[in-house]
Design an enzyme around this catalytic site. Structure first.
Site, short mmCIF file in Angstrom:
data_model
loop_
_atom_site.label_atom_id
_atom_site.label_comp_id
_atom_site.label_asym_id
_atom_site.label_seq_id
_atom_site.Cartn_x
_atom_site.Cartn_y
_atom_site.Cartn_z
N HIS A 91 0.69 -1.24 -0.04
CA HIS A 91 -0.50 0.06 0.16
C HIS A 91 1.00 1.45 -0.02
CE1 HIS A 91 -2.87 3.24 1.03
NE2 HIS A 91 -3.82 1.56 0.54
N GLU A 163 -4.06 1.82 -7.41
CA GLU A 163 -4.57 3.05 -6.31
C GLU A 163 -3.22 4.22 -6.82
OE1 GLU A 163 -6.43 1.38 -2.69
OE2 GLU A 163 -4.58 1.63 -2.68
P1 13P Z 1 -10.15 5.96 0.32
O1 13P Z 1 -10.75 4.87 -0.24
O2 13P Z 1 -10.12 6.60 1.27
O3 13P Z 1 -9.05 6.88 -1.19
O4 13P Z 1 -8.57 4.77 -0.06
C1 13P Z 1 -8.24 4.05 -0.92
C2 13P Z 1 -7.06 3.12 0.42
O5 13P Z 1 -6.36 3.40 0.00
C3 13P Z 1 -7.68 1.55 -0.11
O6 13P Z 1 -6.60 0.70 -0.10
#
Ligand code: 13P
Length: 243
Positions: A91, A163
């Site tokens: 992450h 992401e």
């Molecule tokens: P948000 O949905 O708050 O943008 O976060 C996404 C995330 O980092 C999930 O791992």
């Protein structure tokens, strides 16, 4: 129907008491179990969730890259394998705050596979890379994938989550087209590394009650990794029920 994953990353939120209330409300309100629902609460609540999470799967938010032993404050895959099927690794919040690099993340992937767990392997570019255009994004994504995945990776036990860092917690999600463009690239690169095997690729970054179906309707997107919008169990159960 192909599996579609809806994964909650609760991050550093909720006390043990709040987690119990959260899970109870979620269970009371979810009516649709057609998709694969995975909850990744804070580690302090994992044990409670493990006993109470019927109908959903459990994931840990991160694991150590080592097997066991001298890792004060860390949790290894071998410690949680009995209760967690999934683990988030790579992450951007871990990469940034704890300086985790592709090599460490690759070791975490190996550790998860050794313990029969499924990684939710996160990758994505920051705003600076995005501003440089698609070639730069392609280079960044390719490196993240090729530094951590190899031909003999355990492909049947892998989810990749795209992401984009600029979309996380900002309220500025990627458009479904932007997400699909990079996710198509990830599918192709994974197939190149694996010798033809494809894996589910998820999108995460400011997914909410209003936009989640736009992502779900994209053919290449196989699931959602949700942060802020999963914190309220009523909102999150609406997303699950409408999916
Ligand atoms: P948000 O949905 O708050 O943008 O976060 C996404 C995330 O980092 C999930 O791992």
């Amino acid at each position: 129907m192909k599996d579609f994953y809806i994964i909650a990353n609760l991050k550093m939120n909720k006390s043990i008491v709040e987690s119990k209330i959260y899970l109870n409300l979620l269970k009371e309100n979810i009516q649709n179990f057609n998709n694969k629902i995975v909850i990744c609460p804070s580690s302090i609540s994992l044990f409670y969730f493990a006993n109470e999470i019927q109908g959903m799967k459990l994931g840990i938010q991160d694991i150590d890259h080592r097997e066991q032993g001298q890792g004060t404050g860390s949790i290894s895959a071998s410690q949680v394998k009995d209760i967690c099927e999934f683990a988030i690794v790579g992450h951007s919040e871990r990469r940034q705050t704890f300086f985790e690099n592709n090599k460490t993340i690759s070791e975490k992937l190996q550790m998860l596979w050794k313990n029969n767990m499924t990684p939710i392997f996160c990758i994505g570019e920051n705003q600076e890379v995005r501003n440089k255009g698609f070639k730069a994004i392609e280079k960044h994504i390719n490196k993240q994938l090729r530094d951590s995945l190899f031909e003999d990776s355990k492909w049947e036990n892998l989810l990749v989550a795209y992401e984009p860092i600029w979309a996380i917690g900002t309220g500025l999600s990627a458009s479904p087209e932007q997400a699909s463009e990079v996710i198509s690239l990830i599918h192709e690169t994974v197939k190149e590394i694996s010798g033809g095997i494809d894996v589910p690729i998820l999108y995460g970054g400011s997914v909410n009650e209003e936009n989640h179906l736009d992502f779900q309707n994209e053919e290449k997107i196989n699931g959602l990794l949700i942060g802020s919008a999963c914190l309220d169990p009523i909102t999150f159960s609406k997303i699950i029920n409408n999916s």
